[in-house]
Write a protein that holds these residues in place. Sequence first.
Motif, PDB file in Angstrom:
ATOM      1  N   UNK A 144       0.878  -1.162   0.000  1.00 62.61           N
ATOM      2  CA  UNK A 144       0.000   0.000   0.000  1.00 62.61           C
ATOM      3  C   UNK A 144       0.914   1.210   0.000  1.00 62.61           C
ATOM      4  N   UNK A 145       0.656   2.134  -0.909  1.00 59.99           N
ATOM      5  CA  UNK A 145       1.551   3.309  -1.081  1.00 59.99           C
ATOM      6  C   UNK A 145       2.995   2.836  -1.277  1.00 59.99           C
ATOM      7  N   UNK A 148       4.502   0.560  -0.012  1.00 55.49           N
ATOM      8  CA  UNK A 148       5.162   0.009   1.186  1.00 55.49           C
ATOM      9  C   UNK A 148       4.576  -1.363   1.479  1.00 55.49           C
ATOM     10  N   UNK A 170       2.985  -4.337   3.483  1.00 59.91           N
ATOM     11  CA  UNK A 170       2.143  -4.409   4.675  1.00 59.91           C
ATOM     12  C   UNK A 170       2.583  -5.600   5.524  1.00 59.91           C
ATOM     13  N   UNK A 171       2.871  -5.340   6.782  1.00 60.43           N
ATOM     14  CA  UNK A 171       3.215  -6.430   7.709  1.00 60.43           C
ATOM     15  C   UNK A 171       1.908  -6.990   8.240  1.00 60.43           C
ATOM     16  N   UNK A 172       1.560  -8.172   7.776  1.00 65.76           N
ATOM     17  CA  UNK A 172       0.240  -8.695   8.147  1.00 65.76           C
ATOM     18  C   UNK A 172       0.282  -9.833   9.162  1.00 65.76           C
ATOM     19  N   UNK A 173       1.431 -10.529   9.241  1.00 64.09           N
ATOM     20  CA  UNK A 173       1.522 -11.577  10.262  1.00 64.09           C
ATOM     21  C   UNK A 173       2.769 -11.367  11.106  1.00 64.09           C
ATOM     22  N   UNK A 174       2.824 -12.063  12.235  1.00 60.29           N
ATOM     23  CA  UNK A 174       3.988 -11.977  13.127  1.00 60.29           C
ATOM     24  C   UNK A 174       4.713 -13.328  13.131  1.00 60.29           C
ATOM     25  N   UNK A 178       4.917 -15.645  15.295  1.00 56.66           N
ATOM     26  CA  UNK A 178       4.168 -16.802  15.802  1.00 56.66           C
ATOM     27  C   UNK A 178       3.452 -17.576  14.705  1.00 56.66           C
ATOM     28  N   UNK A 179       2.801 -16.853  13.801  1.00 54.70           N
ATOM     29  CA  UNK A 179       2.106 -17.521  12.697  1.00 54.70           C
ATOM     30  C   UNK A 179       3.107 -18.209  11.771  1.00 54.70           C
ATOM     31  N   UNK A 196      -6.372 -14.451   9.113  1.00 56.46           N
ATOM     32  CA  UNK A 196      -5.445 -13.873   8.139  1.00 56.46           C
ATOM     33  C   UNK A 196      -4.512 -14.895   7.493  1.00 56.46           C
ATOM     34  N   UNK A 205      -7.594 -12.394   0.475  1.00 53.99           N
ATOM     35  CA  UNK A 205      -7.030 -11.522   1.506  1.00 53.99           C
ATOM     36  C   UNK A 205      -6.759 -10.130   0.936  1.00 53.99           C
ATOM     37  N   UNK A 208     -10.006  -8.362   0.893  1.00 48.87           N
ATOM     38  CA  UNK A 208     -10.379  -7.933   2.235  1.00 48.87           C
ATOM     39  C   UNK A 208      -9.607  -6.688   2.658  1.00 48.87           C
ATOM     40  N   UNK A 209      -8.287  -6.722   2.459  1.00 51.37           N
ATOM     41  CA  UNK A 209      -7.445  -5.584   2.846  1.00 51.37           C
ATOM     42  C   UNK A 209      -7.900  -4.316   2.118  1.00 51.37           C
ATOM     43  N   UNK A 222      -9.487  -1.343   4.240  1.00 52.05           N
ATOM     44  CA  UNK A 222      -8.589  -0.189   4.375  1.00 52.05           C
ATOM     45  C   UNK A 222      -9.039   0.985   3.502  1.00 52.05           C
ATOM     46  N   UNK A 243      -9.494  -5.340   9.378  1.00 55.72           N
ATOM     47  CA  UNK A 243      -8.895  -4.845   8.139  1.00 55.72           C
ATOM     48  C   UNK A 243      -8.053  -5.900   7.423  1.00 55.72           C
ATOM     49  N   UNK A 275      -2.342 -11.784  15.939  1.00 56.44           N
ATOM     50  CA  UNK A 275      -1.080 -11.510  16.634  1.00 56.44           C
ATOM     51  C   UNK A 275      -0.565 -10.122  16.262  1.00 56.44           C
TER      52      UNK A 275
END
Lengths: 219, 179
Positions: free
Chosen positions: A91-92, A94, A96-100, A102-103, A122, A133, A136-137, A141, B131, B136
């Motif tokens: 987006x723009x 850049x 997008x950090x969508x998961x961390x 742990x996933x 997600x 996805x 959805x985003x 957004x 969104x 997490x």
Amino acid sequence: MKRIICDSSSLISLSMNCMLPLITELSQNVDFIITQCVYDEIITNPRRGHHHPMGPLKFKALVDNGVLKIGRADKRKTEDILNLSNSIYYLRHKPLTIIQRGEAEALALAEKGEPLLMDERTLRLLMENPHDLKTLLQYRLHKGVSMNDQRAAMFQKYADGVPVIRSSELLAVAYEKGILEKYFSGEKHELLHACLWALKLRGCSLSSEDIEEYMQMVD
Amino acid sequence: MGVEMKTIRILIDHSIDALKRKDALALRRVSADALSEAAIEGHRELILLALVDYALSKILSKTHYSNLSGDFFTTVEQHFRDARAGEKDDTIMHLEQIEDMVIKLDKEKGNYEANLIEKAKIKKASKLYEQGFSLRRASEMTGADPVEVLSYIGTSKIHEFRGHGKNAERLRIAREVFK
């Protein structure tokens, strides 16, 4: 022994609905594996807070009794999955950090054919249909989101062969095996319906249409 | 001045304006805008602004805070001005001061175990999840308890997104694993 890799989202949904005994019952023939990250999320970190003091105690008992087993994910594979996942959508200009981590760790631990037990939406969408996805985003957004198809394809190599199931599927199997009736009393149909709604209300990504679909599918 | 700081300063200006007018709805709008930016940029000051604006909007709209002295809002406004004037670390520090003020106020006058900032975290994490960000990711960005976020999102229909249904396949796999 078959394995199922568990995310904290499913375990929390089950715990909040007093359904952890279903895991104990089903673990007779299948190993329920958690990563260290999940262990920290369900046991270590909540013990420092005060809002849900019973949860970590219940989970610790499952670990101590060998019902939940801890597995180590390959670090390099985890990093690859994390980096790829977080550089698919833009987006723009850049990423997008969508998961961390742990996933990513949970997916890294799963071998082909081993399911991920995951209620949160997600990563499941990313694995099953990354275009959904993106939709959805973009929709939520209210901004144009672009997708790097090449990186999505690279990520898909890790996701291929790793199915995702939710606590609702675990519940359905427990129901079909007669396990649910050992812990909850009620007319069969009513019992299943109530339990599915209970999971939904505790965050399992089930829609009301999904619940009706399950009521038709389950024996 | 980086683009991010310029955006933050504009949002802080809107916050000050809304606060002066005691406009709870306007504060919630700024909170939503700050979160929207935070989702893309990931800066802590944007998250903090989203949280404090949401909490302040609640203070303005709740009757048990209606006899709050003007000093509270004057001090908050000054912290906003100092946050606007400073660089990144100062901005964060002053927004955190507002956060602390809200927590302290809620401890004295609040009706619930969970304070306003905690509720703001859950609300904002839920919004991020809605969104499309993972549970997490949403929880870590906001500092929310994932258990609380799951409970909150479970009661909302806005998080439902069926996409291409695979329920039958999922059930088949589960049956196969546990047969």
